[in-house]
Design a protein around this motif. Structure first.
Motif, PDB file in Angstrom:
ATOM      1  N   SER A 116       0.832  -1.210   0.000  1.00 35.47           N
ATOM      2  CA  SER A 116       0.000   0.000   0.000  1.00 35.47           C
ATOM      3  C   SER A 116       0.866   1.259   0.000  1.00 35.47           C
ATOM      4  CB  SER A 116      -0.908  -0.020   1.224  1.00 35.47           C
ATOM      5  OG  SER A 116      -1.825   1.007   1.155  1.00 35.47           O
ATOM      6  N   THR A 117       1.992   1.214   0.740  1.00 33.33           N
ATOM      7  CA  THR A 117       2.918   2.348   0.771  1.00 33.33           C
ATOM      8  C   THR A 117       3.552   2.542  -0.605  1.00 33.33           C
ATOM      9  OG1 THR A 117       3.399   1.729   3.055  1.00 33.33           O
ATOM     10  CG2 THR A 117       4.863   3.341   2.056  1.00 33.33           C
TER      11      THR A 117
ATOM     12  N   ASN B 222      -6.354   2.194  -0.688  1.00 33.39           N
ATOM     13  CA  ASN B 222      -7.358   1.339  -0.047  1.00 33.39           C
ATOM     14  C   ASN B 222      -7.674   0.132  -0.921  1.00 33.39           C
ATOM     15  OD1 ASN B 222      -9.334   0.420   1.684  1.00 33.39           O
ATOM     16  ND2 ASN B 222     -10.170   2.435   2.038  1.00 33.39           N
ATOM     17  N   LEU B 223      -7.678   0.350  -2.247  1.00 32.03           N
ATOM     18  CA  LEU B 223      -7.974  -0.745  -3.187  1.00 32.03           C
ATOM     19  C   LEU B 223      -6.927  -1.856  -3.035  1.00 32.03           C
ATOM     20  CD1 LEU B 223      -9.506  -1.961  -5.554  1.00 32.03           C
ATOM     21  CD2 LEU B 223      -8.191  -0.535  -7.100  1.00 32.03           C
TER      22      LEU B 223
ATOM     23  N   VAL C 149     -15.096  -7.627  -4.512  1.00 32.49           N
ATOM     24  CA  VAL C 149     -15.042  -6.906  -3.239  1.00 32.49           C
ATOM     25  C   VAL C 149     -15.262  -5.402  -3.444  1.00 32.49           C
ATOM     26  CG1 VAL C 149     -12.535  -6.467  -3.157  1.00 32.49           C
ATOM     27  CG2 VAL C 149     -13.793  -6.775  -1.045  1.00 32.49           C
ATOM     28  N   VAL C 150     -14.872  -4.883  -4.633  1.00 35.05           N
ATOM     29  CA  VAL C 150     -15.003  -3.423  -4.857  1.00 35.05           C
ATOM     30  C   VAL C 150     -16.472  -3.013  -4.948  1.00 35.05           C
ATOM     31  CG1 VAL C 150     -14.438  -1.506  -6.396  1.00 35.05           C
ATOM     32  CG2 VAL C 150     -12.705  -3.225  -5.850  1.00 35.05           C
TER      33      VAL C 150
ATOM     34  N   TRP D  83      -1.745  -0.410 -11.396  1.00 35.70           N
ATOM     35  CA  TRP D  83      -0.738  -0.600 -10.340  1.00 35.70           C
ATOM     36  C   TRP D  83      -1.348  -1.257  -9.103  1.00 35.70           C
ATOM     37  CZ3 TRP D  83       4.418  -0.178  -9.500  1.00 35.70           C
ATOM     38  CH2 TRP D  83       5.186   0.365 -10.533  1.00 35.70           C
ATOM     39  N   ALA D  84      -2.563  -0.820  -8.740  1.00 33.40           N
ATOM     40  CA  ALA D  84      -3.207  -1.344  -7.522  1.00 33.40           C
ATOM     41  C   ALA D  84      -3.440  -2.846  -7.636  1.00 33.40           C
ATOM     42  CB  ALA D  84      -4.523  -0.620  -7.271  1.00 33.40           C
TER      43      ALA D  84
END
Length: 556
Positions: free
Chosen positions: A89-90, A101-102, A450-451, A518-519
């Motif tokens: 996440s970082t 958050n994704l 989940v999104v 990227w996520a």
């Protein structure tokens, strides 16, 4: 007689105090449970209806935010597997500045879905292979879903930029996204370089001033400091600027000395030499035409007296980042010695003024209207310091979105639409794949649900109904149908059923393609890293335990 073979990493291998957990039950499933807890914490903060978290960190500082990057940074995660997710996440925050958050909720869901496969007897390497195949297919399909592109040449208009940033801001500050995105677009275009791909996020500053209301926020073309100038000179135009990083004061020597004074005149003349030297420095500065001094360190009373007498303005800027920005804006070189700057070292500012915003007096350094500036400042107004901090974090995400879109202007549908379409296509691909990997490919596809599910849950809608309605709508070819969190659209209005809208393009609910790509990649990589672990070895903490007190020390 049979010898008993010790377990790998048994008591003889490590020093006392080591913890060693291995196998499916102890290591893998425990890791998955820890990661699930972390993603559950931030899941309720996802989307425009996401709730805030109130966090008090180890220094007692209060945070009220729904920004996942801030939440995970301040809660200080200790579990090693959950830390892997925090790192992913970082990395997303550093690379894209948005969609953190994704990464967390998607990686958490991938691991939760893999738990069933592992307990059913599938080997982790089969799960990993399936996830890698699904990721490659998912990224391939994501590229086919691009619906619009923001041009970087010629420059996008303020309206185009504002609309593109609004979606990112809507998930942080619902209701204010239009106003805030206009501020971001105006501030970004004011500092836009000739080649938009060189846009620097650092060129847009945010200054928070308590009071007023959000509507009173505005963009200033130049720099704003939340304090008054130190001296009596409060404004100037077309002023020559000198920047000093050293203290403006009588120099103190490193060594201590003893001075013997024999008569009253010695006492009177004792500090006169230093005063004369200091006056000489400022006389030299004044003679070179400098009208404004920026001090990066302390300013002595005597120095202030001479500066006031010579009619030179002085501003104290203690942040080295602000000092660096300021040097870029005025074109000056920071000097580590007192004395007149050379022509190359001095800078220039069009307008230096002190204005009142709310009850506070602030200093503004700005360019004349119409000129390109190197820095623009968004002056934010709000009721509480926590609200202003959260607004600043949201604007930071908005400015990062501008940077992403100027480098790669492609956009994909938001509101869970892209995720459902990729899930549908990857699931079909899984069905056509032979071997054990097909199970984990399907699980990867299901994880993307989940999104839309989280968006629906956070908006108080029935998640199961909405996900199945979205699948039905996408099966019929409506690739632009997503979750309608306002629950306004009906079938006549272009929505396929309650809670779904097909007007994502008209409503301008679009996400940057690069951030989404990227996520998905980082989340899958993080999940695979956790699945590759088969044992956890924890060393004994360093440092001695505090001595046990034998009764109360005062009793004896």
């Amino acid at each position: 007689m049979s010898l008993k073979v010790p377990k790998a990493g048994g008591p003889d291998l490590f020093k006392a105090g080591y913890k060693h957990m291995s196998g499916l039950e102890e290591a893998v499933l425990r890791n998955i449970a820890a990661v699930g807890e972390l993603s559950e914490i931030v899941r309720t903060s996802f989307g425009p209806n996401g709730r805030n978290k109130l966090i008090i960190n180890h220094l007692g500082r209060l945070f009220v935010t729904s920004d996942a990057a801030t939440i995970i940074r301040e809660i200080e995660v200790a579990h090693p597997a959950a830390k892997l997710l925090v790192m992913a996440s970082t990395a997303q925050e550093a690379e894209m500045g948005d969609a953190t958050n994704l990464v967390l909720i998607f990686a958490g869901e991938l691991l939760k879905r893999s738990e069933h496969l592992l307990t059913m007897g599938l080997h982790p390497s089969d799960v990993i292979q399936g996830y890698e195949m699904a990721l490659a297919k998912g990224r391939e399909e994501l590229e086919t879903l691009i619906t619009s592109t923001i041009p970087s040449s010629p420059l996008p208009t303020a309206e185009q930029l504002s609309k593109a940033v609004a979606t990112s801001l809507a998930s942080k500050q619902p209701g204010c996204e239009e106003f805030l995105s206009n501020l971001v677009a105006e501030a970004s275009l004011a500092v836009m370089p000739k080649n938009p791909k060189d846009f620097n996020v650092d060129s847009v500053r945010v200054v928070k001033v308590l009071g007023g209301g959000l509507e009173a926020s505005r963009v200033v073309r130049g720099m704003v400091f939340g304090r008054e100038p130190e001296g009596v000179v409060k404004n100037a135009t077309k002023a020559k600027v000198a920047v000093y990083t050293c203290g403006l004061d009588i120099s103190q020597t490193e060594t201590k000395g003893t001075v013997l004074l024999k008569k009253a005149d010695d006492l009177l003349n004792f500090s006169r030499g230093e005063e004369k030297q200091l006056e000489g420095y400022f006389k030299e500065i004044a003679d070179s035409g400098v009208k404004l001094i920026i001090a990066g360190s302390g300013i002595g009373d005597l120095a202030l007296h001479y500066l006031n007498r010579m009619n030179i303005g002085v501003i104290k800027v203690l942040s080295k980042f602000d000092l660096r920005r300021l040097c870029r804006v005025v074109g000056a070189t920071p000097l580590a010695r007192l004395g007149a700057p050379t022509a190359e070292e001095a800078g220039m500012v069009d307008v230096f003024e002190t204005v009142e915003i709310g009850g506070d007096r602030v200093t503004v350094l700005r360019q004349e209207e119409g000129e390109k500036t190197k820095t623009s400042t968004i002056v934010l107004r709000g009721a509480t310091a926590n609200y202003l901090d959260d607004l600043e974090r949201s604007l930071d995400d908005g400015i990062n979105t501008v940077r992403i879109l100027l480098r790669d202007g492609r956009q994909v549908p938001g509101a869970g639409s892209t995720e459902i379409e990729i899930a549908r296509r990857v699931s079909d691909f899984g069905g056509r794949t032979s071997g054990l990997a097909q199970h984990s490919i399907k699980r990867w596809a299901e994880s993307l649900e989940v999104v839309p599910r989280t968006l629906a849950e956070n908006a108080g809608l029935n998640a199961e109904d909405i996900v199945s309605a979205l699948y039905k709508s996408h099966q019929e070819g409506n690739l632009l149908s997503g979750v309608d969190i306002d629950n306004e659209s009906s079938e006549e209005e272009g929505g396929s059923s309650e809670g779904i809208t097909s007007k994502l393009k008209e409503k301008n609910i679009l996400d940057p393609y690069a951030a989404k790509d990227w996520a998905i990649k980082l989340a899958t990589d993080a999940a695979i890293s956790v699945l590759r672990v088969d044992s956890i070895i924890v060393a004994k903490q360093a440092g001695l335990a505090p001595p046990k007190q034998q009764g109360h020390w005062d009793d004896d």
